[in-house]
Write a protein that holds these residues in place. Structure first.
Motif, PDB file in Angstrom:
ATOM      1  N   PHE A  77      -3.792  47.775  -2.725  1.00 35.54           N
ATOM      2  CA  PHE A  77      -4.889  47.811  -1.753  1.00 35.54           C
ATOM      3  C   PHE A  77      -4.421  48.442  -0.444  1.00 35.54           C
ATOM      4  O   PHE A  77      -3.269  48.228  -0.018  1.00 35.54           O
ATOM      5  N   ASP A  78      -5.325  49.181   0.196  1.00 33.42           N
ATOM      6  CA  ASP A  78      -5.058  49.627   1.569  1.00 33.42           C
ATOM      7  C   ASP A  78      -4.997  48.406   2.490  1.00 33.42           C
ATOM      8  O   ASP A  78      -5.622  47.372   2.214  1.00 33.42           O
ATOM      9  N   ASP A  79      -4.293  48.532   3.597  1.00 34.80           N
ATOM     10  CA  ASP A  79      -4.234  47.465   4.609  1.00 34.80           C
ATOM     11  C   ASP A  79      -3.849  46.132   3.970  1.00 34.80           C
ATOM     12  O   ASP A  79      -4.499  45.104   4.204  1.00 34.80           O
ATOM     13  N   ASP A  80      -2.802  46.170   3.163  1.00 42.61           N
ATOM     14  CA  ASP A  80      -2.386  44.940   2.456  1.00 42.61           C
ATOM     15  C   ASP A  80      -0.855  44.884   2.407  1.00 42.61           C
ATOM     16  O   ASP A  80      -0.261  44.839   1.326  1.00 42.61           O
ATOM     17  N   PRO A  81      -0.209  44.897   3.581  1.00 42.11           N
ATOM     18  CA  PRO A  81       1.250  45.056   3.603  1.00 42.11           C
ATOM     19  C   PRO A  81       1.994  43.956   2.846  1.00 42.11           C
ATOM     20  O   PRO A  81       3.047  44.228   2.260  1.00 42.11           O
ATOM     21  N   ASP A  82       1.481  42.739   2.834  1.00 45.46           N
ATOM     22  CA  ASP A  82       2.201  41.688   2.094  1.00 45.46           C
ATOM     23  C   ASP A  82       1.523  41.364   0.766  1.00 45.46           C
ATOM     24  O   ASP A  82       1.841  40.361   0.135  1.00 45.46           O
ATOM     25  N   LEU A  83       0.632  42.230   0.336  1.00 43.33           N
ATOM     26  CA  LEU A  83       0.015  42.160  -0.999  1.00 43.33           C
ATOM     27  C   LEU A  83      -0.844  40.920  -1.214  1.00 43.33           C
ATOM     28  O   LEU A  83      -1.133  40.564  -2.357  1.00 43.33           O
ATOM     29  N   ARG A  84      -1.275  40.267  -0.144  1.00 41.21           N
ATOM     30  CA  ARG A  84      -2.075  39.056  -0.369  1.00 41.21           C
ATOM     31  C   ARG A  84      -3.435  39.387  -0.991  1.00 41.21           C
ATOM     32  O   ARG A  84      -3.944  38.622  -1.800  1.00 41.21           O
ATOM     33  N   LYS A  85      -3.999  40.539  -0.624  1.00 43.55           N
ATOM     34  CA  LYS A  85      -5.252  40.939  -1.275  1.00 43.55           C
ATOM     35  C   LYS A  85      -5.018  41.210  -2.763  1.00 43.55           C
ATOM     36  O   LYS A  85      -5.804  40.805  -3.618  1.00 43.55           O
ATOM     37  N   GLY A  86      -3.939  41.923  -3.047  1.00 42.45           N
ATOM     38  CA  GLY A  86      -3.626  42.238  -4.443  1.00 42.45           C
ATOM     39  C   GLY A  86      -3.447  40.976  -5.284  1.00 42.45           C
ATOM     40  O   GLY A  86      -3.957  40.881  -6.405  1.00 42.45           O
TER      41      GLY A  86
END
Lengths: 228, 228
Positions: B153-162
């Motif tokens: 995902f864009d704007d998801d540096p720590d992958l919490r959205k993913g």
């Protein structure tokens, strides 16, 4: 125990094993035992349990799943957190069949007399082969535990006698190895040992005939050149 | 191609590949391509064949036997004699089932349209997921070949959205990975892709609801600490 190819196997020296344990304890090093071949074949535990020495890590493979492809690293509690901090991954370690085979093998290790049986079969084979060799005029040495034996001939520096003899055994339906240790399998029976000993009668007789004229085995030329 | 975890996959740079080949030829070094993941998935040959660059050695595993445990080192003729001089041994390489599986897999590679099918399925999945993500207000990137995709995902540096999204996909019966590339399988059909896209509708809707309140994923804290 020491099970290099080409040379007699040797049991571990108890003083060496104790000292290795002491040195590791003094320095904080981990004592690691390679039990890929000897594990479960010398004892129902790590092979060094016979010496009363417990390693910190031990490596396992081969017989833990009766030949299915699986290996394992066993560790003492003190190695757990360091091991857990190492990231490892693999392609094949979710394979179900080797896992199931390992569980069943370990059940058989716990519940059956496989160990006593392979020891007894190995003893019979070793005693019978050495006797038959002597009767034919050959010195045959069984080194290592008889359930994991290496057979080498006396006065056979380049193994030409050994090669001839295993070829003669093979021609009689018994597959032996001229320079590598072998493994008695718990599925073997006294009838298998009888068959091997019967074959050995003929194989030693053939060797006796052929021994004076045997040529060196080309691919083992390095043995007589001193490169072991 | 570059397929590290956590970051966008990247195709090999053709200029880099050509220069690597030139440097190896000039110096006599061997050019080695790791095709454990990409082999047979990008082409019916080594993945660098798409660039017109032939390695001297290539490493293979995983799909060459459709998941059965086998790996291989392929080499050019000029590496043969050196390779033949190395003594190697192994416990499990006489296993018959992986050999048979590899032969059949290679037959299917030669005789079927598996490659075109996984490419078409991968394209459909990628296009459909990216569209559905956009419709829900998210930027979803598919990097790498679509038959071997990584979705981030864009704007998801720590992958919490993913993490949230794949959990929602899993709850709908579709197992995706939040930070590792995945593999379209030749056994998959358009119906599997349809099922994934249907699940994605619900999963993106759930993510949209939950995104504002998502906590960091504890085990991925190292990502925002800059340790990649």
């Amino acid at each position: 125990f020491k099970h290099d190819a080409f040379i007699d196997q040797a049991p571990p020296n108890p003083a060496y094993a104790r000292r290795a344990r002491e040195l590791c304890d003094q320095t904080g090093a981990l004592l690691i035992v390679d039990d890929v071949r000897a594990g479960l074949r010398m004892a129902r535990d790590c092979s060094w349990s016979l010496l009363g020495i417990e390693p910190d890590l031990s490596t396992w493979g081969k017989c833990i799943a009766n030949g299915h492809p699986i290996s394992a690293l066993l560790g003492a509690e003190k190695a757990r957190s360091a091991a857990a901090s190492i990231y490892v991954t693999g392609s094949f370690w979710y394979q179900a069949a080797p896992m199931a085979a390992a569980l069943e093998t370990l059940r058989l290790v716990r519940d059956t007399d496989y160990l006593e049986r392979i020891e007894a079969l190995g003893d019979r084979l070793a005693t019978g082969l050495v006797e038959r060799a002597a009767a034919a005029g050959f010195g045959l040495r069984c080194s290592g535990p008889t359930q994991m034996p290496l057979y080498l001939f006396d006065d056979d520096p380049d193994l030409r006698k050994g090669f001839c003899w295993v070829s003669q055994m093979l021609a009689r339906g018994v597959y032996m190895h001229p320079w590598h240790n072998m493994f008695i399998c718990a599925a073997m029976t006294d009838a298998d040992i009888d068959q091997a000993l019967d074959a050995a009668d003929g194989a030693f007789a053939a060797l006796k005939q052929q021994a004076p004229g045997l040529a060196p085995v080309e691919k083992l030329a390095f043995l007589s050149a001193g490169q072991r």
